[in-house]
Enzyme design. Sequence first.
Site, PDB file in Angstrom:
ATOM      1  N   ASN A  10       1.002  -1.166  -0.118  1.00 21.82           N
ATOM      2  CA  ASN A  10      -0.015  -0.145  -0.015  1.00 21.82           C
ATOM      3  C   ASN A  10       0.915   1.289   0.101  1.00 21.82           C
ATOM      4  O   ASN A  10       1.492   1.559   0.999  1.00 21.82           O
ATOM      5  CB  ASN A  10      -0.807   0.103   1.127  1.00 21.82           C
ATOM      6  CG  ASN A  10      -1.776   1.292   1.532  1.00 21.82           C
ATOM      7  OD1 ASN A  10      -1.592   1.972   0.560  1.00 21.82           O
ATOM      8  ND2 ASN A  10      -2.297   1.341   2.589  1.00 21.82           N
ATOM      9  N   TRP A  11       0.945   1.759  -1.252  1.00 19.16           N
ATOM     10  CA  TRP A  11       1.901   2.754  -1.283  1.00 19.16           C
ATOM     11  C   TRP A  11       1.470   4.163  -0.720  1.00 19.16           C
ATOM     12  O   TRP A  11       2.046   5.101  -0.370  1.00 19.16           O
ATOM     13  CB  TRP A  11       2.186   3.175  -2.689  1.00 19.16           C
ATOM     14  CG  TRP A  11       2.792   2.122  -3.436  1.00 19.16           C
ATOM     15  CD1 TRP A  11       3.380   0.825  -2.879  1.00 19.16           C
ATOM     16  CD2 TRP A  11       3.244   2.028  -4.819  1.00 19.16           C
ATOM     17  NE1 TRP A  11       3.998   0.051  -3.916  1.00 19.16           N
ATOM     18  CE2 TRP A  11       4.197   0.848  -5.102  1.00 19.16           C
ATOM     19  CE3 TRP A  11       3.325   3.016  -6.049  1.00 19.16           C
ATOM     20  CZ2 TRP A  11       4.504   0.363  -6.472  1.00 19.16           C
ATOM     21  CZ3 TRP A  11       3.827   2.685  -7.101  1.00 19.16           C
ATOM     22  CH2 TRP A  11       4.494   1.179  -7.234  1.00 19.16           C
ATOM     23  N   LYS A  12       0.103   4.179  -0.140  1.00 20.52           N
ATOM     24  CA  LYS A  12      -0.495   5.640   0.427  1.00 20.52           C
ATOM     25  C   LYS A  12      -0.241   6.674  -0.306  1.00 20.52           C
ATOM     26  O   LYS A  12      -0.244   6.618  -1.662  1.00 20.52           O
ATOM     27  CB  LYS A  12      -0.056   5.558   1.964  1.00 20.52           C
ATOM     28  CG  LYS A  12      -0.292   4.283   2.829  1.00 20.52           C
ATOM     29  CD  LYS A  12       0.061   4.579   4.147  1.00 20.52           C
ATOM     30  CE  LYS A  12      -0.035   3.211   4.709  1.00 20.52           C
ATOM     31  NZ  LYS A  12      -0.123   3.065   6.258  1.00 20.52           N
ATOM     32  N   HIS A  95      -9.391   0.862   5.155  1.00 23.84           N
ATOM     33  CA  HIS A  95      -8.073   1.088   5.880  1.00 23.84           C
ATOM     34  C   HIS A  95      -8.325   1.992   7.071  1.00 23.84           C
ATOM     35  O   HIS A  95      -9.002   3.004   7.169  1.00 23.84           O
ATOM     36  CB  HIS A  95      -7.282   1.739   4.844  1.00 23.84           C
ATOM     37  CG  HIS A  95      -5.734   1.705   5.418  1.00 23.84           C
ATOM     38  ND1 HIS A  95      -5.293   2.739   6.355  1.00 23.84           N
ATOM     39  CD2 HIS A  95      -4.729   0.737   5.431  1.00 23.84           C
ATOM     40  CE1 HIS A  95      -3.987   2.427   6.650  1.00 23.84           C
ATOM     41  NE2 HIS A  95      -3.704   1.322   5.969  1.00 23.84           N
ATOM     42  N   GLU A  97      -6.694   4.370   8.056  1.00 25.17           N
ATOM     43  CA  GLU A  97      -6.620   5.847   8.082  1.00 25.17           C
ATOM     44  C   GLU A  97      -7.874   6.581   7.265  1.00 25.17           C
ATOM     45  O   GLU A  97      -8.128   7.616   7.429  1.00 25.17           O
ATOM     46  CB  GLU A  97      -5.209   6.072   6.811  1.00 25.17           C
ATOM     47  CG  GLU A  97      -4.191   5.814   7.696  1.00 25.17           C
ATOM     48  CD  GLU A  97      -2.886   5.454   7.019  1.00 25.17           C
ATOM     49  OE1 GLU A  97      -2.919   5.515   5.692  1.00 25.17           O
ATOM     50  OE2 GLU A  97      -2.003   4.991   7.594  1.00 25.17           O
ATOM     51  N   GLU A 167      -5.036  -5.160  10.852  1.00 24.62           N
ATOM     52  CA  GLU A 167      -4.216  -4.186  10.977  1.00 24.62           C
ATOM     53  C   GLU A 167      -4.360  -3.276  12.222  1.00 24.62           C
ATOM     54  O   GLU A 167      -5.082  -2.528  12.264  1.00 24.62           O
ATOM     55  CB  GLU A 167      -4.155  -3.056   9.853  1.00 24.62           C
ATOM     56  CG  GLU A 167      -3.857  -3.629   8.450  1.00 24.62           C
ATOM     57  CD  GLU A 167      -3.382  -2.630   7.412  1.00 24.62           C
ATOM     58  OE1 GLU A 167      -2.108  -2.974   6.775  1.00 24.62           O
ATOM     59  OE2 GLU A 167      -3.893  -1.568   7.283  1.00 24.62           O
ATOM     60  N   GLY A 173       3.063   2.042  10.921  1.00 22.56           N
ATOM     61  CA  GLY A 173       3.605   3.204  10.600  1.00 22.56           C
ATOM     62  C   GLY A 173       4.372   3.608  11.968  1.00 22.56           C
ATOM     63  O   GLY A 173       4.966   4.585  12.089  1.00 22.56           O
ATOM     64  N   SER A 213       3.723  -2.080  10.242  1.00 18.14           N
ATOM     65  CA  SER A 213       5.058  -2.230  10.522  1.00 18.14           C
ATOM     66  C   SER A 213       5.739  -3.681   9.956  1.00 18.14           C
ATOM     67  O   SER A 213       6.845  -3.967  10.773  1.00 18.14           O
ATOM     68  CB  SER A 213       5.642  -2.040  12.028  1.00 18.14           C
ATOM     69  OG  SER A 213       5.041  -0.529  12.137  1.00 18.14           O
ATOM     70  N   GLY A 234       2.962  -1.003   4.355  1.00 18.00           N
ATOM     71  CA  GLY A 234       3.035   0.419   4.091  1.00 18.00           C
ATOM     72  C   GLY A 234       4.193   0.755   3.678  1.00 18.00           C
ATOM     73  O   GLY A 234       4.876   0.649   2.523  1.00 18.00           O
ATOM     74  N   GLY A 235       4.947   1.232   4.652  1.00 25.02           N
ATOM     75  CA  GLY A 235       6.250   1.983   4.728  1.00 25.02           C
ATOM     76  C   GLY A 235       7.343   1.257   3.819  1.00 25.02           C
ATOM     77  O   GLY A 235       8.093   1.649   3.015  1.00 25.02           O
TER      78      GLY A 235
HETATM   79  P1  PGA Z   1       2.995   0.018   7.739  1.00 26.83           P
HETATM   80  O1  PGA Z   1       1.519   0.469   7.049  1.00 26.83           O
HETATM   81  O2  PGA Z   1       3.478  -1.015   7.048  1.00 26.83           O
HETATM   82  O3  PGA Z   1       3.433   1.536   7.090  1.00 26.83           O
HETATM   83  O4  PGA Z   1       2.871   0.086   9.147  1.00 26.83           O
HETATM   84  C1  PGA Z   1       0.697  -0.601   7.069  1.00 26.83           C
HETATM   85  C2  PGA Z   1      -0.640  -0.256   6.380  1.00 26.83           C
HETATM   86  O5  PGA Z   1      -1.174   0.821   6.867  1.00 26.83           O
HETATM   87  O6  PGA Z   1      -1.325  -0.879   5.291  1.00 26.83           O
END
Ligand code: PGA
Length: 249
Positions: A10-12, A95, A97, A167, A173, A213, A234-235
């Site tokens: 997930n490149w956000k 998600h 967010e 998640e 993050g 993470s 994500g990251g």
């Molecule tokens: P993260 O994000 O790997 O940066 O913790 C995961 C996500 O939100 O899908």
Amino acid sequence: MSRQYYIAGNWKMHKTKESAAALAKALVAGLQDGKHKYLVAPSFTLLETVAGIVKGSAIRLGAQNMAPEEQGAHTGEVSVLQLQELGVQTVILGHSERRHIYHEDDSLINKKVRLALKQGLEVILCVGELLEEREAGKAEKVCEEQVRAGLAEVSTADLNNVVIAYEPVWAIGTGKTATPEDADAIHASIRSVIGRLYSPQEAAAIIIQYGGSVKPDNVAALMAKENVDGALVGGASLKPESFIPIAKF
Ligand code: PGA
């Protein structure tokens, strides 16, 4: 385990066309001999560029969100039909967010889930508890409610196109990962919810990813757990040096 591992990036809200194209090309090359199922989910504006690169490769194309309606007066939203036209095969919905920054509730998320499935897209439905909910011993209950509400009125046939991503919000993050044991316990509980809502066969078949993470050095221990079938990253999905080793754990 008969379930296939599924590793998604997930490149956000990162990257512009040039850097997205470079990342996508590196992933296509690096994962051509990968053994699992793969996905990248770039921002809407990058979908067309990335679609041209991942087409015909081992990597699926995903979007990070979509509107709950097919078309109409919805300023600022993007329709499932517009996504499909760009080659999107999967959409990430619910998600944390979206839930916590943009206040999407379970009924809105369910509307999106049903529309995506009706149009034949694969859905990655994200669920997860806040830190205070975990500390209050409510993690399983919160996830159960999000799974039940997110899948309301989803048929057994459509469930075959659903992946669940667990998640924990406190792990996204933050560098804090759920222990493999904690993740496995919630995954097992989500699997039993699917068993109660659908059937033991559906419970055994559904892919449940862990997200929060995930890094090259913790992925193998997480994936070793019986109920953990993949990762939503994500990251660490933003660089080939970190995503490829995760994807090839
Ligand atoms: P993260 O994000 O790997 O940066 O913790 C995961 C996500 O939100 O899908």
